[in-house]
Write an enzyme that holds these catalytic residues in place. Structure first.
Site, PDB file in Angstrom:
ATOM      1  CG  ASP A  32      34.616  42.480  39.675  1.00  0.00           C
ATOM      2  OD1 ASP A  32      35.679  42.068  40.174  1.00  0.00           O
ATOM      3  OD2 ASP A  32      34.533  42.891  38.489  1.00  0.00           O
ATOM      4  CG  ASN A  89      43.124  36.260  40.995  1.00  0.00           C
ATOM      5  OD1 ASN A  89      43.065  35.043  41.123  1.00  0.00           O
ATOM      6  ND2 ASN A  89      42.163  36.962  40.432  1.00  0.00           N
ATOM      7  CD  GLU A  97      42.350  42.005  35.403  1.00  0.00           C
ATOM      8  OE1 GLU A  97      41.582  42.975  35.602  1.00  0.00           O
ATOM      9  OE2 GLU A  97      42.014  40.979  34.795  1.00  0.00           O
ATOM     10  CB  VAL A  98      43.267  45.850  41.090  1.00  0.00           C
ATOM     11  CG1 VAL A  98      43.320  47.102  41.951  1.00  0.00           C
ATOM     12  CG2 VAL A  98      42.367  46.067  39.878  1.00  0.00           C
ATOM     13  CG  HIS A 102      41.304  42.312  45.040  1.00  0.00           C
ATOM     14  ND1 HIS A 102      42.518  42.836  44.638  1.00  0.00           N
ATOM     15  CD2 HIS A 102      40.883  41.526  44.021  1.00  0.00           C
ATOM     16  CE1 HIS A 102      42.804  42.401  43.424  1.00  0.00           C
ATOM     17  NE2 HIS A 102      41.836  41.583  43.028  1.00  0.00           N
ATOM     18  CG  HIS A 104      37.917  38.098  43.067  1.00  0.00           C
ATOM     19  ND1 HIS A 104      37.523  38.784  41.944  1.00  0.00           N
ATOM     20  CD2 HIS A 104      39.267  38.258  43.135  1.00  0.00           C
ATOM     21  CE1 HIS A 104      38.571  39.339  41.365  1.00  0.00           C
ATOM     22  NE2 HIS A 104      39.652  39.026  42.061  1.00  0.00           N
TER      23      HIS A 104
HETATM   24  P1  AMP Z   1      42.238  40.759  40.025  1.00  0.00           P
HETATM   25  O1  AMP Z   1      42.500  40.191  38.666  1.00  0.00           O
HETATM   26  O2  AMP Z   1      42.136  39.696  41.080  1.00  0.00           O
HETATM   27  O3  AMP Z   1      43.218  41.834  40.375  1.00  0.00           O
HETATM   28  O4  AMP Z   1      40.782  41.392  39.961  1.00  0.00           O
HETATM   29  C1  AMP Z   1      40.516  42.751  39.845  1.00  0.00           C
HETATM   30  C2  AMP Z   1      39.024  42.886  39.720  1.00  0.00           C
HETATM   31  O5  AMP Z   1      38.689  44.251  39.866  1.00  0.00           O
HETATM   32  C3  AMP Z   1      38.441  42.425  38.362  1.00  0.00           C
HETATM   33  O6  AMP Z   1      37.503  41.379  38.585  1.00  0.00           O
HETATM   34  C4  AMP Z   1      37.789  43.687  37.809  1.00  0.00           C
HETATM   35  O7  AMP Z   1      36.592  43.428  37.120  1.00  0.00           O
HETATM   36  C5  AMP Z   1      37.552  44.506  39.070  1.00  0.00           C
HETATM   37  N1  AMP Z   1      37.479  45.940  38.873  1.00  0.00           N
HETATM   38  C6  AMP Z   1      38.306  46.742  38.145  1.00  0.00           C
HETATM   39  N2  AMP Z   1      37.925  48.030  38.228  1.00  0.00           N
HETATM   40  C7  AMP Z   1      36.840  48.054  39.053  1.00  0.00           C
HETATM   41  C8  AMP Z   1      35.987  49.092  39.533  1.00  0.00           C
HETATM   42  N3  AMP Z   1      36.171  50.373  39.194  1.00  0.00           N
HETATM   43  N4  AMP Z   1      34.957  48.751  40.353  1.00  0.00           N
HETATM   44  C9  AMP Z   1      34.759  47.465  40.710  1.00  0.00           C
HETATM   45  N5  AMP Z   1      35.532  46.445  40.286  1.00  0.00           N
HETATM   46  C10 AMP Z   1      36.550  46.738  39.459  1.00  0.00           C
END
Ligand code: AMP
Length: 119
Positions: A32, A89, A97-98, A102, A104
């Site tokens: 991350d 999440n 967020e993404v 995924h 973690h």
């Molecule tokens: P979520 O809130 O579960 O969607 O988590 C998304 C995660 O992606 C967060 O912990 C971010 O820090 C991580 N993240 C966002 N952009 C990148 C990236 N380019 N490389 C690695 N991790 C990322």
């Protein structure tokens, strides 16, 4: 609708670099970019799935087995002998967020209480 321009889709297309931990036919794991614990690794399936529900409903048996085995292999490879936390999440209430599935993997220290209570 899956957004093919989400950041993990770009990582899968090698348009954005990542610090790779593990890769196989079905999955990719990388560190991350904003680690929340000493060890913070993300494991994603290579297919276009927004979350766990969509993944288990639409992915093939091989993709599903491959992905969960990959998560296990990453945990084994990282030698997390003192344990870890696995989080996925999902959507708005889960603060995803993404929008590409995924998990973690958080480890390397005591990760604390699971969630904070509302005040
Ligand atoms: P979520 O809130 O579960 O969607 O988590 C998304 C995660 O992606 C967060 O912990 C971010 O820090 C991580 N993240 C966002 N952009 C990148 C990236 N380019 N490389 C690695 N991790 C990322």
């Amino acid at each position: 609708m899956y957004d093919t321009n989400n950041i993990f889709a770009k990582i899968l297309r090698n348009e954005i670099a990542c610090k790779k931990v593990y890769e196989d036919n079905y999955s990719l794991a990388f560190y991350d970019i904003f680690p929340k614990k000493k060890i913070h690794v993300l494991v994603i399936p290579k297919g276009e799935y927004m979350n766990l529900g969509e993944f288990t409903n639409k992915a093939s048996h091989d993709e599903i087995v491959g992905y969960f085995k990959a998560i296990s292999k990453v945990i084994e490879q990282l030698q997390l002998i003192n344990g870890y936390r696995l989080i996925s999440n999902c959507d708005d209430h889960g603060r995803q967020e993404v929008k590409h599935l995924h998990f973690h993997i958080l480890a390397g220290e005591d990760v604390g209480n699971m969630v904070c209570k509302h005040s």
